[in-house]
Design a protein around this motif. Structure first.
Motif, short mmCIF file in Angstrom:
data_model
loop_
_atom_site.label_atom_id
_atom_site.label_comp_id
_atom_site.label_asym_id
_atom_site.label_seq_id
_atom_site.Cartn_x
_atom_site.Cartn_y
_atom_site.Cartn_z
N THR A 78 41.14 66.05 82.28
CA THR A 78 40.81 67.43 81.94
C THR A 78 41.48 67.86 80.65
O THR A 78 40.86 68.52 79.80
CB THR A 78 41.23 68.37 83.09
OG1 THR A 78 40.61 67.93 84.30
CG2 THR A 78 40.82 69.80 82.79
N SER A 81 39.66 66.42 77.72
CA SER A 81 38.34 67.02 77.47
C SER A 81 38.44 68.44 76.92
O SER A 81 37.42 69.03 76.57
CB SER A 81 37.52 67.04 78.76
OG SER A 81 38.11 67.88 79.73
N HIS A 82 39.68 68.99 76.83
CA HIS A 82 39.84 70.36 76.35
C HIS A 82 40.65 70.46 75.06
O HIS A 82 40.77 71.56 74.52
CB HIS A 82 40.52 71.23 77.42
CG HIS A 82 39.61 71.64 78.52
ND1 HIS A 82 39.23 70.79 79.54
CD2 HIS A 82 38.97 72.82 78.76
CE1 HIS A 82 38.42 71.43 80.38
NE2 HIS A 82 38.25 72.66 79.93
N THR A 83 41.23 69.37 74.58
CA THR A 83 42.05 69.46 73.37
C THR A 83 41.71 68.33 72.42
O THR A 83 41.27 67.24 72.84
CB THR A 83 43.54 69.42 73.73
OG1 THR A 83 44.30 69.55 72.51
CG2 THR A 83 43.91 68.10 74.38
N ARG A 84 41.91 68.60 71.12
CA ARG A 84 41.75 67.58 70.07
C ARG A 84 43.11 67.10 69.57
O ARG A 84 43.16 66.32 68.62
CB ARG A 84 40.96 68.17 68.91
CG ARG A 84 39.46 68.22 69.14
CD ARG A 84 38.88 66.84 69.13
NE ARG A 84 37.43 66.83 69.25
CZ ARG A 84 36.72 65.73 69.38
NH1 ARG A 84 37.32 64.56 69.43
NH2 ARG A 84 35.41 65.77 69.48
N GLN A 138 37.85 62.62 75.82
CA GLN A 138 37.48 62.83 74.42
C GLN A 138 35.97 62.64 74.20
O GLN A 138 35.35 63.37 73.42
CB GLN A 138 38.26 61.86 73.53
CG GLN A 138 39.75 62.16 73.44
CD GLN A 138 40.04 63.34 72.52
OE1 GLN A 138 40.11 63.18 71.31
NE2 GLN A 138 40.21 64.51 73.11
N GLN A 141 34.23 65.70 75.52
CA GLN A 141 34.41 66.83 74.60
C GLN A 141 33.52 66.69 73.37
O GLN A 141 32.89 67.66 72.92
CB GLN A 141 35.87 66.92 74.16
CG GLN A 141 36.15 68.08 73.24
CD GLN A 141 37.60 68.14 72.81
OE1 GLN A 141 37.93 68.77 71.81
NE2 GLN A 141 38.49 67.48 73.54
N ARG A 144 30.00 67.54 74.37
CA ARG A 144 29.83 68.98 74.54
C ARG A 144 29.71 69.68 73.18
O ARG A 144 28.85 70.55 72.98
CB ARG A 144 31.02 69.52 75.33
CG ARG A 144 30.87 70.99 75.71
CD ARG A 144 32.17 71.54 76.28
NE ARG A 144 32.67 70.71 77.37
CZ ARG A 144 33.87 70.15 77.41
NH1 ARG A 144 34.71 70.32 76.40
NH2 ARG A 144 34.24 69.42 78.45
N GLU A 145 30.56 69.29 72.23
CA GLU A 145 30.50 69.91 70.91
C GLU A 145 29.22 69.54 70.18
O GLU A 145 28.64 70.36 69.47
CB GLU A 145 31.72 69.47 70.09
CG GLU A 145 33.04 70.01 70.63
CD GLU A 145 34.22 69.50 69.85
OE1 GLU A 145 34.02 68.62 68.98
OE2 GLU A 145 35.35 69.97 70.10
#
Length: 370
Positions: A78, A81-84, A138, A141, A144-145
């Motif tokens: 999680t 999937s929420h941070t770069r 990753q 994410q 999603r982007e």
């Protein structure tokens, strides 16, 4: 929200249930310290969407003191999937590896001995286990982007298409306005000249005054028309009000110079209003252009006449005898034709024929042709 994806609350409940099952399998009831850490890790998954880093930190002790690592890996996924922040993700993966390979015995925990080949294999396996959710998070994410970016691009292209269509219609309206200026100014000029002659040559004072009023109103109308054309020029329109406009007499030359084997049959009076003649000309021009672009080698038939009080222009073409080149087109020509026909009270339709060709039809009421 994706209709194929289960609700977030249901997915979180499933993860908590899986973490509790992992606790039941790997943690003994007689070890209250380990059981507390494992239950804390499972319960922390409820916070994973809002506070992913805190969820990982709350689940990490369970990895250190037990073999129940499912909750910690879910929290790491999680977070990924929420941070770069890749440095943070790398540190979290290393911390998980150290915690998973350290034998907990307070106050002297025993870290893995990297000089032992078996311990080294265990560390490598644990590091790969930590890297898997990081890479997967990753990837999710990025997906999603990318989906959000594609949605923005689609919306921007749709907005651009609508603006372009509106621009085409606006230009067509401006062109029609300039053409109306040509026609109306010519007629009003004749009225002004006749009124001036009547004013000079008339003997009746009332008739001379009426002629003067008519001439004054005609001149005022011409000034207003010139002002409207000036507004169109100021708006960026091309000043074409003095450009010779096509008429029915130009149709044979248009057909002969089209480069298409076409047959023209026209049965219309030559004294039609200029706006109607231009509508007929532009319809035939657009139809021949479409045949040349999209139906190479096809033959065209042009029929113009009046039926039951309706003037009809029908342009049909046969099926092409060779593949057409992929040329760009946005149907703006048809949009302009429809706008022109609607202003004259008529309609334009286009449809494929049963023989594999195409038909373009313009219909105008007889009232607009008189």
């Amino acid at each position: 929200m994706n209709p194929r994806r289960p609700p977030a609350a249901l997915l979180d409940a499933a993860l908590v249930a899986a973490a509790l099952l992992d606790v039941k399998v790997h943690v003994h009831m007689h070890d209250p310290e380990a059981m507390a850490c494992a239950l804390l890790a499972a319960a922390a998954l409820v916070l994973r969407r809002r506070l992913p880093l805190l969820t990982f930190l709350l689940a990490l002790p369970a990895t250190l003191v037990t073999d129940a690592v499912f909750a910690t890996l879910a929290a790491l996924y999680t977070l990924a999937s929420h941070t770069r922040h890749r440095v943070l993700l790398a540190v979290c993966a290393l911390v998980f590896t150290v915690s998973d390979t350290t034998v907990w015995s307070w106050p002297s925990p025993e870290p893995a001995d990297l000089t032992d080949p078996r311990e080294l294999v265990k560390v490598t396996y644990s590091l790969a286990t930590a890297a898997a959710p990081v890479f997967l998070g990753q990837l999710v994410q990025a997906r999603r982007e990318l989906a959000a970016r594609l949605a923005e691009i689609s919306q921007a292209r749709e907005s651009e298409r609508q603006l372009l269509a509106q621009s085409v219609l606006a230009k067509e309206r401006a062109q029609l306005a300039r053409e109306m200026h040509d026609v109306v100014s010519h007629q009003v000029s004749l009225i002004a000249v006749r009124a001036g002659a009547l004013q000079v040559g008339g003997r009746d004072p009332e008739a001379k005054q009426a002629a003067a009023d008519i001439r004054r109103l005609a001149v005022q109308t011409l000034e207003e028309l010139r002002h409207m054309v000036g507004v169109l020029r100021a708006a960026g329109s091309r000043p074409t009000e003095l450009t010779p406009q096509p008429s029915l007499a130009d149709l044979p030359h248009l057909v002969d110079s089209s480069g298409i084997e076409a047959e023209l049959r026209a049965d219309l009076p030559e004294d039609l209003p200029p706006a109607v003649q231009r509508a007929v000309y532009r319809t035939v021009q657009e139809a021949l252009t479409n045949v040349r672009k999209h139906a190479p080698g096809a033959k065209a038939a042009i029929r113009i006449g009046q039926t039951d009080g309706t003037m009809q222009v029908v342009v049909t073409n046969t099926a092409p005898d060779r593949p057409a080149l992929p040329l760009p087109g946005a149907h703006h020509g048809l949009a302009g034709l429809r706008q022109r026909a609607e202003l004259l009270g008529g309609s334009v339709t286009a449809r494929p024929t049963d023989e594999g060709g195409y038909e373009l039809r313009l219909e105008l009421p007889a009232a607009s042709c008189s």
